[in-house]
Design an enzyme around this catalytic site. Structure first.
Site, PDB file in Angstrom:
ATOM      1  N   CYS A  67     -12.169  13.482  15.531  1.00  0.00           N
ATOM      2  CA  CYS A  67     -12.898  13.935  14.343  1.00  0.00           C
ATOM      3  C   CYS A  67     -14.364  14.232  14.692  1.00  0.00           C
ATOM      4  O   CYS A  67     -15.034  13.404  15.306  1.00  0.00           O
ATOM      5  CB  CYS A  67     -12.817  12.858  13.267  1.00  0.00           C
ATOM      6  SG  CYS A  67     -13.875  13.177  11.868  1.00  0.00           S
ATOM      7  N   CYS A  73     -20.079   9.111  10.601  1.00  0.00           N
ATOM      8  CA  CYS A  73     -19.410   8.722   9.355  1.00  0.00           C
ATOM      9  C   CYS A  73     -18.990   7.254   9.448  1.00  0.00           C
ATOM     10  O   CYS A  73     -18.487   6.805  10.477  1.00  0.00           O
ATOM     11  CB  CYS A  73     -18.178   9.606   9.166  1.00  0.00           C
ATOM     12  SG  CYS A  73     -17.143   9.114   7.785  1.00  0.00           S
ATOM     13  N   CYS A  76     -14.042   5.876   9.735  1.00  0.00           N
ATOM     14  CA  CYS A  76     -13.116   5.447  10.798  1.00  0.00           C
ATOM     15  C   CYS A  76     -13.900   4.795  11.932  1.00  0.00           C
ATOM     16  O   CYS A  76     -14.957   5.290  12.313  1.00  0.00           O
ATOM     17  CB  CYS A  76     -12.376   6.644  11.374  1.00  0.00           C
ATOM     18  SG  CYS A  76     -11.291   7.467  10.201  1.00  0.00           S
ATOM     19  N   CYS A 152     -12.000  15.713   6.021  1.00  0.00           N
ATOM     20  CA  CYS A 152     -11.730  14.332   6.414  1.00  0.00           C
ATOM     21  C   CYS A 152     -10.286  14.236   6.904  1.00  0.00           C
ATOM     22  O   CYS A 152      -9.346  14.460   6.135  1.00  0.00           O
ATOM     23  CB  CYS A 152     -11.961  13.398   5.220  1.00  0.00           C
ATOM     24  SG  CYS A 152     -11.374  11.734   5.547  1.00  0.00           S
ATOM     25  N   GLU A 269      -4.920 -10.467 -13.492  1.00  0.00           N
ATOM     26  CA  GLU A 269      -5.706  -9.349 -12.965  1.00  0.00           C
ATOM     27  C   GLU A 269      -7.015  -9.252 -13.751  1.00  0.00           C
ATOM     28  O   GLU A 269      -7.015  -9.275 -14.976  1.00  0.00           O
ATOM     29  CB  GLU A 269      -4.887  -8.053 -13.088  1.00  0.00           C
ATOM     30  CG  GLU A 269      -5.648  -6.771 -12.918  1.00  0.00           C
ATOM     31  CD  GLU A 269      -6.318  -6.580 -11.563  1.00  0.00           C
ATOM     32  OE1 GLU A 269      -5.701  -6.884 -10.535  1.00  0.00           O
ATOM     33  OE2 GLU A 269      -7.495  -6.146 -11.543  1.00  0.00           O
ATOM     34  N   ASP A 315      -2.658 -11.596  -3.679  1.00  0.00           N
ATOM     35  CA  ASP A 315      -3.088 -10.396  -2.954  1.00  0.00           C
ATOM     36  C   ASP A 315      -4.544 -10.120  -3.325  1.00  0.00           C
ATOM     37  O   ASP A 315      -4.858  -9.160  -4.030  1.00  0.00           O
ATOM     38  CB  ASP A 315      -2.165  -9.221  -3.352  1.00  0.00           C
ATOM     39  CG  ASP A 315      -2.520  -7.925  -2.629  1.00  0.00           C
ATOM     40  OD1 ASP A 315      -3.328  -7.965  -1.679  1.00  0.00           O
ATOM     41  OD2 ASP A 315      -1.985  -6.876  -3.022  1.00  0.00           O
ATOM     42  N   CYS A 342      -5.847  -8.016   3.029  1.00  0.00           N
ATOM     43  CA  CYS A 342      -6.364  -6.848   3.767  1.00  0.00           C
ATOM     44  C   CYS A 342      -7.531  -7.263   4.667  1.00  0.00           C
ATOM     45  O   CYS A 342      -8.241  -6.392   5.180  1.00  0.00           O
ATOM     46  CB  CYS A 342      -6.766  -5.743   2.810  1.00  0.00           C
ATOM     47  SG  CYS A 342      -7.978  -6.269   1.600  1.00  0.00           S
TER      48      CYS A 342
HETATM   49  C1  LIG Z   1      -6.050  -5.981  -3.059  1.00  0.00           C
HETATM   50  S1  LIG Z   1      -5.875  -5.563  -4.737  1.00  0.00           S
HETATM   51  C2  LIG Z   1      -4.185  -5.955  -5.004  1.00  0.00           C
HETATM   52  C3  LIG Z   1      -3.549  -5.363  -6.222  1.00  0.00           C
HETATM   53  C4  LIG Z   1      -2.017  -5.326  -6.236  1.00  0.00           C
HETATM   54  N1  LIG Z   1      -1.431  -6.570  -5.818  1.00  0.00           N
HETATM   55  C5  LIG Z   1      -1.508  -4.166  -5.413  1.00  0.00           C
HETATM   56  O1  LIG Z   1      -1.023  -4.374  -4.292  1.00  0.00           O
HETATM   57  O2  LIG Z   1      -1.591  -3.009  -5.889  1.00  0.00           O
HETATM   58  C6  LIG Z   1      -6.770  -6.823  -5.521  1.00  0.00           C
HETATM   59  C7  LIG Z   1      -6.780  -6.751  -7.036  1.00  0.00           C
HETATM   60  O3  LIG Z   1      -7.493  -7.915  -7.502  1.00  0.00           O
HETATM   61  C8  LIG Z   1      -8.321  -7.557  -8.599  1.00  0.00           C
HETATM   62  N2  LIG Z   1      -9.376  -8.574  -8.600  1.00  0.00           N
HETATM   63  C9  LIG Z   1     -10.516  -8.614  -7.877  1.00  0.00           C
HETATM   64  N3  LIG Z   1     -11.150  -9.800  -8.059  1.00  0.00           N
HETATM   65  C10 LIG Z   1     -10.385 -10.510  -8.928  1.00  0.00           C
HETATM   66  C11 LIG Z   1     -10.494 -11.805  -9.486  1.00  0.00           C
HETATM   67  N4  LIG Z   1     -11.519 -12.595  -9.185  1.00  0.00           N
HETATM   68  N5  LIG Z   1      -9.522 -12.238 -10.314  1.00  0.00           N
HETATM   69  C12 LIG Z   1      -8.458 -11.410 -10.616  1.00  0.00           C
HETATM   70  N6  LIG Z   1      -8.303 -10.181 -10.112  1.00  0.00           N
HETATM   71  C13 LIG Z   1      -9.262  -9.736  -9.275  1.00  0.00           C
HETATM   72  C14 LIG Z   1      -8.739  -6.134  -8.328  1.00  0.00           C
HETATM   73  O4  LIG Z   1      -9.072  -5.479  -9.532  1.00  0.00           O
HETATM   74  C15 LIG Z   1      -7.472  -5.569  -7.658  1.00  0.00           C
HETATM   75  O5  LIG Z   1      -6.620  -4.992  -8.634  1.00  0.00           O
END
Ligand SMILES: C[S@@+](CC[C@H](N)C(=O)[O-])C[C@H]1O[C@@H](n2cnc3c(N)ncnc32)[C@H](O)[C@@H]1O
Length: 384
Positions: A67, A73, A76, A152, A269, A315, A342
């Site tokens: 790239c 940038c 990446c 991109c 959430e 997650d 992640c």
């Molecule tokens: C990595 S994403 C995972 C979402 C879902 N599991 C997916 O795979 O699509 C993290 C999520 O946590 C929410 N989030 C961030 N901080 C939070 C908190 N303190 N309590 C609840 N949700 C939260 C974000 O809005 C987001 O939707």
């Protein structure tokens, strides 16, 4: 200050590790085995942060980053590595975190599942806008200056087309206060947040393993759709039972398949728009056994009581789970936990607490949702 160093390995966070004169040197955009002349950008305690000035002897792994924006940038940071080496490096990063941060003596074997597309895979992006300099693109590496990006190479073709359309929009039609634009592509349409000119916050949908998910650019959705089926399969594995908690549920990626296997689901959430989509996605799937709560997970643990829970799936965002959340999970004593992450470093920090709380690691899998970057998605199963 300039130094000559040899890069030993790649650290969590993507920097190369080297040593010089009793100091630790972190070098950006390095390949393991590179011999480099580096410029020290800043010093923090015993650590020097450096950038490459000259590649004295390239690592046998090193390739020419394809790239033209690479280096400037901030997007990446792994294009200097061939895709196979990116995958092995990510596996090493995860192992490193589990040994050094989680302090685990033995770590189950695992593989990093490659992304079927390692270019043009992103269905979601945030474009930065600098009106004064008339630039649209991504932040430059380590700065808040905007790197003007016309093409991109990791965007899906439909998003690349939209980038070109946004860039072709006369500046007088772009709102003065627009600093960044979230974009996401569904099966049929692209959604923008905030909406402006002809770019709308459309609702879109995506089908994964037969479940239909509706969402828009105001909500989180994974950026690489091609591995979501295998990610869900592994995260849920053979989980089934009476009661499950889905923490940080977004628009319900795991909530829907969990609601098919468990009698009762509680999903939490914080983003109200995402929680609304999660409820709508459940309703559309005629799954009435799941309740979506709009709250931060910490607040929910503080204020609500649930009965016995068999399984917890969490997650969290890159920062990992708050201490109160880990404590809340431990107090519930679920038989099994599935942690989807992640960020291997915050994952390892949290695993250390869960292991100290009586859980052991059953199995691990990783999924390369983010080719050309150091990021990786990891799933860890724990049992009591
Ligand atoms: C990595 S994403 C995972 C979402 C879902 N599991 C997916 O795979 O699509 C993290 C999520 O946590 C929410 N989030 C961030 N901080 C939070 C908190 N303190 N309590 C609840 N949700 C939260 C974000 O809005 C987001 O939707």
């Amino acid at each position: 200050m300039h130094l000559e160093v040899e890069v030993e390995r790649i650290l969590p966070g993507g920097m190369g590790l080297a040593h010089a004169g009793g100091k630790t040197v972190f070098v950006s955009l390095a390949a393991p085995g590179d011999r480099l002349r580096v410029r020290v950008e800043r010093e923090q305690g015993n650590v020097l942060f450096a950038s490459i000035e000259e590649i004295v002897v390239p690592s046998p792994l090193r390739i020419e980053p394809p790239c033209p924006y690479f280096g400037r940038c901030g997007g990446c940071d792994f294009q200097q590595l061939p895709y196979e080496a990116q995958l092995t490096t990510k596996a090493e990063i995860i192992r490193d975190c589990l040994h050094r941060i989680a302090r685990l003596d033995s770590v189950p074997d695992f593989a990093v599942t490659p992304s079927p597309d390692n270019w043009r895979y992103r269905m979601r992006a945030t474009w930065q806008i600098d009106r004064e300099q008339q630039r649209i693109g991504y932040y430059e590496r380590g700065s808040r200056r905007v790197c003007d990006v016309a093409d991109c190479a990791v965007l899906r073709p439909a998003l690349q087309e939209k980038l070109e359309q946004v860039r072709a929009t006369p500046w007088e039609r772009i709102p003065r206060d627009l600093k960044h634009l979230d974009v996401v592509q569904g099966e049929n349409v692209v959604s923008f947040a905030p909406a402006f000119d002809k770019f709308q916050t459309n609702e879109l949908s995506l089908t994964v393993r037969g479940e239909v998910y509706e969402f828009n650019a105001e909500t989180f959705f994974q950026i690489n759709p091609s591995l979501l089926g295998p990610l869900i399969d592994f995260a849920l594995a053979d989980a089934a039972g009476e009661s499950v908690l889905d923490l940080y549920c977004g628009v319900g990626l795991f909530t829907l398949p969990l609601a098919r296997r468990f009698k009762r689901v509680v999903a939490v959430e914080a983003n109200p728009a995402a929680a609304r989509f999660a409820r709508r996605n459940l309703q559309r799937a005629e799954l009435a056994n799941a309740r979506v709560i709009t709250a931060t997970v910490t607040d929910w643990f503080r204020n609500d009581r649930v009965g016995p829970v068999d399984f917890v799936l969490l997650d969290p965002p890159r920062a990992g789970a708050e201490s109160a959340v880990i404590k809340g999970i431990l107090d519930l004593h679920p038989a099994a936990i599935s942690y989807v992450s992640c960020d291997p470093a915050t994952l390892a920090r949290d695993l250390k607490k869960l292991v100290a709380g009586g859980y052991s690691i059953d199995s691990i899998a990783a999924f390369d949702l983010f080719p050309q970057t150091h990021h990786v998605e990891t799933v860890v199963h724990l049992r009591q």
